[in-house]
Scaffold this motif. Sequence first.
Motif, mmCIF file in Angstrom:
data_model
loop_
_atom_site.group_PDB
_atom_site.id
_atom_site.type_symbol
_atom_site.label_atom_id
_atom_site.label_comp_id
_atom_site.label_asym_id
_atom_site.label_seq_id
_atom_site.Cartn_x
_atom_site.Cartn_y
_atom_site.Cartn_z
ATOM 1 N N LEU A 1 -8.289 5.351 -4.300
ATOM 2 C CA LEU A 1 -8.182 4.152 -3.270
ATOM 3 C C LEU A 1 -6.849 3.393 -4.046
ATOM 4 O O LEU A 1 -6.995 2.872 -4.824
ATOM 5 C CB LEU A 1 -9.361 3.319 -3.366
ATOM 6 N N PHE B 1 -7.303 -8.033 0.994
ATOM 7 C CA PHE B 1 -7.281 -6.530 0.322
ATOM 8 C C PHE B 1 -7.081 -5.873 1.632
ATOM 9 O O PHE B 1 -7.524 -5.749 2.512
ATOM 10 C CB PHE B 1 -8.444 -6.420 -0.368
ATOM 11 N N GLY C 1 -4.058 0.371 -2.948
ATOM 12 C CA GLY C 1 -3.865 -0.720 -2.091
ATOM 13 C C GLY C 1 -3.180 -1.954 -2.730
ATOM 14 O O GLY C 1 -2.393 -1.596 -3.911
ATOM 15 N N TYR D 1 -5.933 -1.469 1.947
ATOM 16 C CA TYR D 1 -5.855 -0.343 1.298
ATOM 17 C C TYR D 1 -6.245 0.733 1.926
ATOM 18 O O TYR D 1 -6.334 0.794 3.192
ATOM 19 C CB TYR D 1 -7.128 -0.476 0.208
ATOM 20 N N ARG D 2 -5.902 2.133 1.236
ATOM 21 C CA ARG D 2 -6.177 3.350 2.050
ATOM 22 C C ARG D 2 -6.748 4.203 1.057
ATOM 23 O O ARG D 2 -6.428 4.167 -0.109
ATOM 24 C CB ARG D 2 -4.927 3.761 2.838
ATOM 25 N N SER D 3 -7.427 5.425 1.422
ATOM 26 C CA SER D 3 -7.875 6.355 0.580
ATOM 27 C C SER D 3 -6.919 7.728 0.649
ATOM 28 O O SER D 3 -6.268 8.053 1.550
ATOM 29 C CB SER D 3 -9.114 6.829 1.149
ATOM 30 N N TYR E 1 -3.528 -6.514 -2.969
ATOM 31 C CA TYR E 1 -4.316 -7.879 -2.454
ATOM 32 C C TYR E 1 -3.431 -9.005 -2.282
ATOM 33 O O TYR E 1 -2.586 -9.109 -3.333
ATOM 34 C CB TYR E 1 -5.631 -7.986 -3.212
ATOM 35 N N SER F 1 -9.136 -3.355 5.633
ATOM 36 C CA SER F 1 -8.815 -4.711 4.973
ATOM 37 C C SER F 1 -9.885 -5.359 5.173
ATOM 38 O O SER F 1 -10.950 -5.157 5.976
ATOM 39 C CB SER F 1 -7.547 -5.114 5.947
ATOM 40 N N VAL G 1 0.685 -1.136 -0.178
ATOM 41 C CA VAL G 1 -0.045 -0.011 0.047
ATOM 42 C C VAL G 1 0.839 1.420 0.109
ATOM 43 O O VAL G 1 0.416 2.125 -0.793
ATOM 44 C CB VAL G 1 -1.027 -0.060 1.359
#
Length: 639
Positions: free
Chosen positions: A326, A312, A328, A314-316, A330, A300, A59
């Motif tokens: 978004l 998954f 991220g 992720y961050r915004s 996986y 997640s 990420v």
Amino acid sequence: MVKARAGREKRWRLSMSLVLSLCFGTLITVSMAAVLGFTVSGATRNTVDLLRKESELGVSLVAREIDRHLAAARTQTAFVAGMLETGKVDVDDGVRLESLLTGAMAADPAISGHAFIFPDGEAVVVDRLDPPARSYRVPASDDPIVVEALARASAGDSPSWMPPSWRSDYRITILTLLWPVRRYGELLGVLVTAISIRQLSARMEPAAEGLRSQVFALFGRDRVLAHSLMAGGYPGLSAADPLPALETFADAGLAGMWDLATLERNVLPATADVPDRVRTLTTARLVRRIIMPATSDMESHTVEVDGTTLVFVYRSIDAYTTVPLLVGAYYRVEVFDEEIGRLINSVVIGVAAILLSLIVAMLIGRRLSRPLERLSAAAHLVGRMDLDRLETLPPSRVVELDHQADAFNSMSGALTWFQAYVPRALVRQIMHAGDMAGLESDRRNITVMFTDIAGYSTVSEGMSAAAVTALLNHHFSILTEEIESEGGTVDKFIGDGAMAFWGAPKKQKHRATRACRAALAIRRRIEEDNRAREASGARALRMRIGIHSGQATVANIGSQTRLNYTVIGDTVNVAQRLEQLGREIAPLAEVAITISAETAQDAGGDFVTRPAGSIPVKGRTAPVEVLLLEGLADEDPSS
């Protein structure tokens, strides 16, 4: 003392084997569990840290590349705008303007093109969207980007990013930064910076090398902004669809990111203790619990795509476009098999080691308790005076247990000899009572038996001492066996005769019946023994038995150093006189059994008797009615 002993027997007790096994097992289990706990805790935290760092790394790399591209483009655009707004470069000086734009584009590889749009719609453009780089001036008042840029500038908007747009002339999708340029409030034009989505995806790919994940960037939640599959262009894009839709994207794993049927959301705060959340032993569920991001701005979840569990993370990023980005990565849970497998193996091996230790502890406990169990069983036999079944305790390699076995063997040997010299019933009574207090003098109803070998002097004449001893020992063994089998107590051996009684030391019912049965059994054994003696050429024995019932005194008679528990009184004298009368009443009988009328009355009708008259007895004024005991009432006469 008897009551206290009975009370103790009712208490809840454990075997020594179980106690030792529990002690050793608890000690070993606690020790190994503590070691296992520290080891597994450390291994768990190391595994968690490793998986977290790897998940966060993907990420972070994507976010860094997005920030680098967009922030660098903004920085270069701000520099160019400043040069124009301060007048260091005149917008009307086409050569210098073009040179400024070209230099800014060259300074940042993330920028795919610059353009300065005049208020009349004419634009000076430098780009490398279609290599090689080029610069040109073109009227563009009908270009959608130009129209949007001038409209925002006229409305007084500040610098802003436009949504991704499709450039049909280059057949690519770009992100566009609009920067109005003003001098003293007058709009000089709009500076436009373009970043190719294709270039953004290509720049992300090297940064993610070495990771075991697939990185991505989404525009909102339903459009793919950057992905390795878009580095060389992505088919099917248009002005209506400048970005590929997530649900139809060529990467099936990413396309199933928001599959509601299997989505399992797992968001943890930064303070969450992840190891405490690990509750299952399957790799998939361990990863679902372990790989949660430690930072509060990351999320997640897991989904099942084509039977494969994907995690998954992720961050915004909402610092650029109006629609949040978004970013991220996986992971397939299989990539964590090795780490999770090692963690599970350590737990399994630790638990197996504890179970093995418990088994060893039980074996050690049983091994150590075996001598004590043998001692306990032997002591139980001693307590019941069942010395015939008592076996010698084997030696032990443990010094204290060996000494204990030696002492017990010596004690059991002494008891065996003690029982040989003292009536067995008396020994049991003493051991049951715990002391001699339970054997105080008492006057009670008893039945006394006297026996004697008729013509013993003649029988033993010419026999050696050893032969005489063997004869008497064999004879007395028969008497003792039959008397004790009927619950009688052999009081003493008097020469070739014996004295026994019923009703002491323990009170008994059916004393006369027991004595008569014992006498008949002795007669049967003597007759059988005589047949064997005659067959071997030895002389048969004849004997007399006298039995009388009545009251007598039972007591410990003797001195402080030597006691004899016996019965005394007229009943004893009469029984002895009855034995002697057998010589006169039945001189030719092989075994003459004379009993008193009192004995016959107490025995009831269970026996066949024959009256022998009333005979005066020395010491008594009234004669004694004497009967000969013939046999049992229900016995076959022909037998």
